[in-house]
Structure formats: C-alpha cells, structure tokens
Design an enzyme around this catalytic site. Structure first.
Site, short mmCIF file in Angstrom:
data_model
loop_
_atom_site.label_atom_id
_atom_site.label_comp_id
_atom_site.label_asym_id
_atom_site.label_seq_id
_atom_site.Cartn_x
_atom_site.Cartn_y
_atom_site.Cartn_z
N ASP A 142 36.49 94.19 57.54
CA ASP A 142 35.58 94.98 56.71
C ASP A 142 35.43 94.31 55.35
O ASP A 142 36.40 94.21 54.59
CB ASP A 142 36.17 96.40 56.56
CG ASP A 142 35.28 97.34 55.77
OD1 ASP A 142 34.15 96.97 55.42
OD2 ASP A 142 35.74 98.47 55.50
N MET B 187 35.54 107.55 49.76
CA MET B 187 36.28 107.10 48.57
C MET B 187 36.46 108.26 47.61
O MET B 187 35.56 109.08 47.46
CB MET B 187 35.50 106.00 47.86
CG MET B 187 35.07 104.85 48.75
SD MET B 187 34.30 103.53 47.79
CE MET B 187 33.66 102.48 49.10
N SER C 242 28.07 99.55 58.15
CA SER C 242 28.64 100.40 57.10
C SER C 242 27.52 101.19 56.45
O SER C 242 26.64 100.64 55.79
CB SER C 242 29.36 99.55 56.04
OG SER C 242 29.68 100.41 54.96
N HIS D 30 30.21 103.10 60.57
CA HIS D 30 31.36 103.03 59.66
C HIS D 30 31.06 103.87 58.42
O HIS D 30 30.05 103.66 57.74
CB HIS D 30 31.62 101.57 59.29
CG HIS D 30 32.84 101.34 58.45
ND1 HIS D 30 34.12 101.32 58.99
CD2 HIS D 30 32.99 101.13 57.12
CE1 HIS D 30 34.99 101.10 58.02
NE2 HIS D 30 34.33 100.98 56.87
N MET E 27 41.17 94.46 55.47
CA MET E 27 40.13 94.36 54.42
C MET E 27 39.91 92.90 54.07
O MET E 27 40.88 92.18 53.79
CB MET E 27 40.55 95.11 53.15
CG MET E 27 40.50 96.64 53.22
SD MET E 27 38.91 97.38 53.64
CE MET E 27 37.79 96.69 52.44
N MET F 94 39.40 105.63 51.85
CA MET F 94 39.96 104.95 50.68
C MET F 94 40.31 106.04 49.68
O MET F 94 39.62 106.24 48.67
CB MET F 94 38.93 103.95 50.14
CG MET F 94 38.81 102.73 51.06
SD MET F 94 37.26 101.84 50.84
CE MET F 94 36.22 102.77 51.92
N HIS G 134 36.67 105.49 57.26
CA HIS G 134 37.60 104.65 56.51
C HIS G 134 37.91 105.37 55.20
O HIS G 134 37.06 105.45 54.32
CB HIS G 134 36.92 103.29 56.27
CG HIS G 134 37.68 102.34 55.41
ND1 HIS G 134 37.09 101.23 54.82
CD2 HIS G 134 38.99 102.31 55.02
CE1 HIS G 134 38.00 100.57 54.13
NE2 HIS G 134 39.16 101.21 54.22
C1 DX5 Z 1 34.18 98.39 50.96
C2 DX5 Z 1 33.90 99.14 52.23
C3 DX5 Z 1 33.05 98.43 53.18
C4 DX5 Z 1 31.68 98.01 52.67
C5 DX5 Z 1 31.31 96.74 53.37
O1 DX5 Z 1 35.16 99.06 50.27
O2 DX5 Z 1 35.12 99.46 52.89
O3 DX5 Z 1 32.93 99.13 54.42
O4 DX5 Z 1 30.69 98.97 52.87
O5 DX5 Z 1 30.11 96.29 52.87
P1 DX5 Z 1 29.64 94.77 53.03
O6 DX5 Z 1 29.49 94.52 54.48
O7 DX5 Z 1 28.35 94.76 52.29
O8 DX5 Z 1 30.68 93.91 52.40
ZN ZN Z 2 34.99 100.33 54.94
#
Ligand code: DX5
Ligand code: ZN
Length: 226
Positions: free
Chosen positions: A177, A39, A10, A35, A143, A70, A68
């Site tokens: 994730d 957001m 990520s 990834h 998630m 959000m 991704h």
């Molecule tokens: C959270 C994101 C993730 C995040 C994961 O909302 O969708 O992709 O970056 O980070 P880690 O692996 O640190 O939990």
């Molecule tokens: Zn994510």
C-alpha cells in the site's frame, strides 16, 4: 501457489462526494476489493472517514471492503465497523502490541477478516507472532509509504519485508500500500505481494481499467507455478 491477485483501488483517491458511483465504477473495471482508508487524525496527521461512511457505502455495493485502520485505538472501532459492513479489518501492529490477540478474536467474532499493517520503520519480525498465533491474522499489509496520504513515492526497500514474509508464509495474503502503479508493480509482485492497493495511479489514469488489468497481470505472472 495458493495466493490469488486482489487488486484494491484506494477510495481515498476517489471523489468522496460520489462514493457509491466510484465504487461501482472500480468494480465494473475489474477491481477485486475496495480499499478504505480510515484515519483518526492522531495515529496519522490526516482525518478521513469512519463507520458511518462504510455503512452508507455498504447499501450500494456487495464488494469486499478492505478497511485499513490508521487509528490509535483500533479496539474501539471493531464493533461499529462490523455492524457497518466492513469485510476486512486491518489494524497497525504499532498500536496493538499489548492486545493483538484479543483484537483479532474480536474482529473475527464481528464477522470480519483480520489483517495487520506495519509502517515503513517497523521491523517485519514484529508481525510474525500475529501470523503464527492460535488466532492468526489472515493478511499482512506492508506500508510502502508513510501512512496518511495518497500520492506519495513508493519505497522499494520495503520489498525486503515482502520477500521475507513470502518466504516464510507461501499462502499468506500479503498486501502492499502506497505508491503502487505501472512503474512499481513488478518490484512488488516479484517480491511476493498479491494484494495491491493503488489510489492515485488508478484514479488519476485516463483509463483506470487498463491500470487495474496491468497490476493484475504482473501479480499473475509472478505468482503462477513454474
Ligand atoms: C496511505 C493510504 C493508502 C493511499 C495509497 O496512508 O494507506 O491506501 O490511499 O495511495 P497511493 O496509491 O496514491 O499511494
Ligand atoms: Zn491504505
């Protein structure tokens, strides 16, 4: 089994000021996908990057950009994300109850691979119609933390959703994730996840390449035929 491991660091945990170099570093260390957490400060209480950053990064890498979204209005971003060079477009089921069919069609015609994500509080049954539809999504993202931030704690009870999906759909790409790393990967891989997002555990490690290899080995061990 028809699924292969996809390890997706990520980039939210990377140094955004050096994104091209960070992307190259991850691919050189064996990552399959990058990834990208998009957001809007509305669907989640955080604001990150959008299509202009994807477009800039695309000029520096051929890697699969696993985006991704959000965001509250995913439909509004399909065209620009496609033009920017996104590879996968994963939207949240919570904001696409009315228009997911149109959304999936639009994502495909923009040249991207459609995926659907669900928050921890959303029952897994809500994504079944999207996997079984005439224009189906090609990935389900479960998630394993509340979306919004990296570095949170993995929620092991989400593995029931992964198991249910793997049981129903043996060849579907199932992504997890949030909170994935050396101490949580086995639970996810045993449940049937094959696409693994990992931010802080990869970027925070002294040897990120070792973490990427360890994640892949766990998925391989659990997805190989007996
Ligand atoms: C959270 C994101 C993730 C995040 C994961 O909302 O969708 O992709 O970056 O980070 P880690 O692996 O640190 O939990
Ligand atoms: Zn994510």
């Amino acid at each position: 089994m028809g699924v292969s491991p996809k390890i997706a660091p990520s980039m939210l945990s990377s140094d955004f000021a050096n994104l091209a170099a960070e992307a190259k570093r991850m691919i050189d260390l064996g990552a399959n996908w990058l990834h990208m957490d998009i957001m809007d400060g509305h669907f989640v209480p955080n604001l990150t990057i959008g299509a202009p950053v994807i477009e800039s990064l695309r000029k520096h890498t051929n890697a699969y950009l696993d985006c991704h979204l959000m965001v509250t209005n995913p439909m509004d971003y399909v065209e620009q994300m496609g033009k920017a060079g996104a590879s996968g477009f994963t939207f949240h089921v919570e904001v696409a109850k009315e228009n997911w069919q149109e959304l999936v069609k639009k994502i495909k015609s923009a040249g991207m691979r459609p995926g659907v994500a669900l928050k921890p509080g959303t029952p897994v049954e809500e994504v079944y119609p999207l996997v079984e539809g005439t224009t189906p999504v090609e990935m389900v993202l479960v998630m394993t933390v509340e979306p919004g931030f990296g570095g949170q704690k993995f929620m092991p009870n989400m593995m029931d959703k992964v198991r249910a999906l793997r049981h129903k759909y043996p060849t579907l790409d199932i992504e997890v994730d949030g909170g994935l790393g050396p101490s949580t990967i086995d639970a996810a891989a045993e449940a049937g996840a094959n696409c693994i997002v990992a931010g802080s555990s990869v970027f925070g490690a002294p040897e990120p390449g070792e973490v990427i290899s360890l994640l892949r080995a766990s998925v391989e061990k659990n997805s190989s035929p007996l």
